[in-house]
Design an enzyme around this catalytic site. Structure first.
Site, PDB file in Angstrom:
ATOM      1  N   LYS A   9       1.054  -0.884   0.167  1.00  7.95           N
ATOM      2  CA  LYS A   9      -0.426   0.025  -0.310  1.00  7.95           C
ATOM      3  C   LYS A   9       0.844   1.576   0.110  1.00  7.95           C
ATOM      4  O   LYS A   9       2.431   1.140   0.024  1.00  7.95           O
ATOM      5  CB  LYS A   9      -0.736   0.200   1.298  1.00  7.95           C
ATOM      6  CG  LYS A   9      -1.871  -1.415   1.188  1.00  7.95           C
ATOM      7  CD  LYS A   9      -3.239  -1.206   2.527  1.00  7.95           C
ATOM      8  CE  LYS A   9      -4.136  -2.063   2.421  1.00  7.95           C
ATOM      9  NZ  LYS A   9      -4.659  -2.133   3.936  1.00  7.95           N
ATOM     10  N   TYR A  49     -12.416  -2.144  -3.118  1.00 12.13           N
ATOM     11  CA  TYR A  49     -12.915  -2.046  -2.015  1.00 12.13           C
ATOM     12  C   TYR A  49     -14.877  -1.966  -2.180  1.00 12.13           C
ATOM     13  O   TYR A  49     -14.626  -2.080  -1.075  1.00 12.13           O
ATOM     14  CB  TYR A  49     -12.369  -1.414  -1.715  1.00 12.13           C
ATOM     15  CG  TYR A  49     -11.097  -1.291  -0.420  1.00 12.13           C
ATOM     16  CD1 TYR A  49     -10.630  -2.524  -0.253  1.00 12.13           C
ATOM     17  CD2 TYR A  49      -9.944  -0.656  -0.852  1.00 12.13           C
ATOM     18  CE1 TYR A  49      -9.740  -2.757   0.224  1.00 12.13           C
ATOM     19  CE2 TYR A  49      -8.199  -1.165  -0.379  1.00 12.13           C
ATOM     20  CZ  TYR A  49      -8.208  -2.001   0.353  1.00 12.13           C
ATOM     21  OH  TYR A  49      -6.875  -2.033   0.677  1.00 12.13           O
ATOM     22  N   PHE A  57     -15.668   3.508   7.862  1.00  8.23           N
ATOM     23  CA  PHE A  57     -14.276   3.828   6.929  1.00  8.23           C
ATOM     24  C   PHE A  57     -13.852   3.813   5.297  1.00  8.23           C
ATOM     25  O   PHE A  57     -12.838   4.122   4.860  1.00  8.23           O
ATOM     26  CB  PHE A  57     -12.587   3.113   8.254  1.00  8.23           C
ATOM     27  CG  PHE A  57     -13.403   1.160   7.171  1.00  8.23           C
ATOM     28  CD1 PHE A  57     -12.951   0.950   6.133  1.00  8.23           C
ATOM     29  CD2 PHE A  57     -14.017   0.666   8.422  1.00  8.23           C
ATOM     30  CE1 PHE A  57     -12.766  -0.509   6.213  1.00  8.23           C
ATOM     31  CE2 PHE A  57     -14.372  -0.358   7.950  1.00  8.23           C
ATOM     32  CZ  PHE A  57     -14.205  -1.305   7.105  1.00  8.23           C
ATOM     33  N   ARG A  85      -1.618 -14.510   3.255  1.00  7.24           N
ATOM     34  CA  ARG A  85      -2.441 -13.479   4.369  1.00  7.24           C
ATOM     35  C   ARG A  85      -1.909 -13.715   5.441  1.00  7.24           C
ATOM     36  O   ARG A  85      -1.654 -13.452   6.755  1.00  7.24           O
ATOM     37  CB  ARG A  85      -4.068 -14.466   4.206  1.00  7.24           C
ATOM     38  CG  ARG A  85      -4.040 -13.731   3.383  1.00  7.24           C
ATOM     39  CD  ARG A  85      -5.671 -12.501   3.665  1.00  7.24           C
ATOM     40  NE  ARG A  85      -6.183 -12.836   4.579  1.00  7.24           N
ATOM     41  CZ  ARG A  85      -7.089 -10.807   4.704  1.00  7.24           C
ATOM     42  NH1 ARG A  85      -7.139  -9.522   3.505  1.00  7.24           N
ATOM     43  NH2 ARG A  85      -8.191 -11.351   5.942  1.00  7.24           N
ATOM     44  N   THR A  91      -6.216  -7.278  10.138  1.00  6.56           N
ATOM     45  CA  THR A  91      -6.150  -6.197   9.804  1.00  6.56           C
ATOM     46  C   THR A  91      -5.321  -5.667  10.251  1.00  6.56           C
ATOM     47  O   THR A  91      -4.421  -4.086   9.799  1.00  6.56           O
ATOM     48  CB  THR A  91      -7.272  -6.175   9.779  1.00  6.56           C
ATOM     49  OG1 THR A  91      -8.047  -7.010   8.656  1.00  6.56           O
ATOM     50  CG2 THR A  91      -7.403  -4.684   8.784  1.00  6.56           C
ATOM     51  N   ARG A 102       2.699  -6.803   8.418  1.00  2.00           N
ATOM     52  CA  ARG A 102       1.550  -6.089   9.720  1.00  2.00           C
ATOM     53  C   ARG A 102       2.192  -6.089  11.435  1.00  2.00           C
ATOM     54  O   ARG A 102       2.289  -4.657  11.781  1.00  2.00           O
ATOM     55  CB  ARG A 102      -0.206  -6.142   9.986  1.00  2.00           C
ATOM     56  CG  ARG A 102      -0.173  -6.058   8.118  1.00  2.00           C
ATOM     57  CD  ARG A 102      -1.544  -6.583   8.242  1.00  2.00           C
ATOM     58  NE  ARG A 102      -2.245  -6.079   6.783  1.00  2.00           N
ATOM     59  CZ  ARG A 102      -3.902  -6.157   6.797  1.00  2.00           C
ATOM     60  NH1 ARG A 102      -4.331  -7.524   7.165  1.00  2.00           N
ATOM     61  NH2 ARG A 102      -4.394  -5.977   5.612  1.00  2.00           N
ATOM     62  N   ASN A 112      -1.651   0.226   7.609  1.00  3.26           N
ATOM     63  CA  ASN A 112      -1.280  -1.284   7.709  1.00  3.26           C
ATOM     64  C   ASN A 112      -0.290  -2.263   6.270  1.00  3.26           C
ATOM     65  O   ASN A 112      -0.369  -3.023   6.041  1.00  3.26           O
ATOM     66  CB  ASN A 112      -2.426  -2.245   8.151  1.00  3.26           C
ATOM     67  CG  ASN A 112      -3.768  -2.671   6.944  1.00  3.26           C
ATOM     68  OD1 ASN A 112      -3.315  -1.595   6.219  1.00  3.26           O
ATOM     69  ND2 ASN A 112      -4.509  -3.302   7.444  1.00  3.26           N
ATOM     70  N   HIS A 115      -2.212  -6.012   1.087  1.00  2.00           N
ATOM     71  CA  HIS A 115      -3.207  -5.583   0.814  1.00  2.00           C
ATOM     72  C   HIS A 115      -3.081  -7.404   0.965  1.00  2.00           C
ATOM     73  O   HIS A 115      -2.112  -7.860  -0.628  1.00  2.00           O
ATOM     74  CB  HIS A 115      -3.898  -5.209  -0.195  1.00  2.00           C
ATOM     75  CG  HIS A 115      -5.589  -6.096  -0.201  1.00  2.00           C
ATOM     76  ND1 HIS A 115      -6.075  -6.029   0.302  1.00  2.00           N
ATOM     77  CD2 HIS A 115      -5.350  -7.041  -1.739  1.00  2.00           C
ATOM     78  CE1 HIS A 115      -7.170  -6.751  -0.574  1.00  2.00           C
ATOM     79  NE2 HIS A 115      -6.438  -7.551  -1.598  1.00  2.00           N
ATOM     80  N   GLU A 126      -9.373 -10.272  -7.319  1.00  2.00           N
ATOM     81  CA  GLU A 126      -8.438  -8.743  -7.197  1.00  2.00           C
ATOM     82  C   GLU A 126      -7.560  -8.372  -8.800  1.00  2.00           C
ATOM     83  O   GLU A 126      -6.979  -7.633  -9.158  1.00  2.00           O
ATOM     84  CB  GLU A 126      -7.994  -8.476  -6.558  1.00  2.00           C
ATOM     85  CG  GLU A 126      -8.739  -8.215  -5.853  1.00  2.00           C
ATOM     86  CD  GLU A 126      -8.463  -8.962  -3.215  1.00  2.00           C
ATOM     87  OE1 GLU A 126      -7.362  -9.343  -3.285  1.00  2.00           O
ATOM     88  OE2 GLU A 126      -9.314  -8.479  -3.055  1.00  2.00           O
TER      89      GLU A 126
END
Ligand code: IDP
Ligand code: MG
Length: 149
Positions: A9, A49, A57, A85, A91, A102, A112, A115, A126
Site C-alpha cells: 500500500k 474495496y 472507514f 495472508r 488487519t 503488519r 497497515n 493488502h 482482484e
C-alpha cells in the site's frame, strides 16, 4: 498451485519497505508471476474495496489507497492465498501475530502496509482488476524441487 493478489500500500512504498516485503515472499518460496507499480484512481479503488462501501472507514480507505503509488503483485504457490495472508497478519497491526508483515512494520489499522486476497474467489477478482492476462507470466523455476517435495 494457487495464485493470490498482494499489494504494498502507499505507506509501504513511501516508507521504503517494498524491497523488504517482496524479499519475504521470495524467501518463503512464493513465485512472483506479476509485478508492477501503479497509482490507483477513484473507480479502481471503489471496485477493489466494493465490499466495504457504506462502512465508516470506506471514504478514508479510498483516500489512503489512492494517495500515492502502490506495488501490485501476483504470487503463486501451494495454498498461496492463505500462505500470503498468514504472512501479512491480522488487519490491525497491533493485533497481528509477532513476525508478520503488519506486526513488524505497522502501527495503525488505517496504515497497515499491505493488502492480500482473502479467498481464491477474491484473488481471481482482484488479479483481474489490476492485471491484464498478458501482464502475467508463467515460468519454471529450476529450484522448484528444493521448495516442494
Ligand atoms: P484486510 O485488509 O485484512 O482483508 P478488511 O476488513 O478487508 O481487512 O479491510 C480492508 C482494509 O480497510 C484494511 O486493510 C484497512 O486498510 C482498512 N480498514 C479495515 N477496517 C478498518 C477500520 O476499522 N478503520 C480504518 N481502516 C480500516
Ligand atoms: Mg479484505
Amino acid at each position: 498451485m494457487e495464485r493470490t493478489y498482494a499489494m504494498i500500500k502507499p505507506d509501504g512504498v513511501q516508507r521504503g519497505l517494498v524491497g523488504e516485503i517482496i524479499s519475504r515472499f521470495e524467501k518463503k518460496g512464493l513465485k512472483i508471476v506479476g509485478l508492477k507499480m501503479l497509482q490507483i484512481r477513484g473507480e479502481m479503488a471503489e471496485t477493489h474495496y466494493g465490499e466495504h462501501k457504506g462502512k465508516p472507514f470506506f471514504g478514508p480507505l479510498v483516500d489512503y489507497i489512492t494517495s500515492s503509488p502502490v506495488v501490485a503483485l501476483v504470487l503463486e504457490g501451494k495454498d498461496a492465498v492463505s500462505v500470503a495472508r498468514e504472512m501479512m497478519g491480522a488487519t490491525n497491526p497491533l493485533k497481528a501475530a509477532p513476525g508478520t508483515i503488519r506486526a513488524t512494520y505497522g502501527m495503525d489499522i488505517g496504515r497497515n502496509v499491505i493488502h492480500g486476497s482473502d479467498s481464491t474467489a477474491s484473488a481471481e477478482r482482484e488479479i483481474n482488476i489490476f492485471f491484464k492476462p498478458e501482464e502475467l507470466t508463467s515460468y519454471k523455476r529450476e529450484l522448484e524441487a528444493w521448495i516442494y517435495e
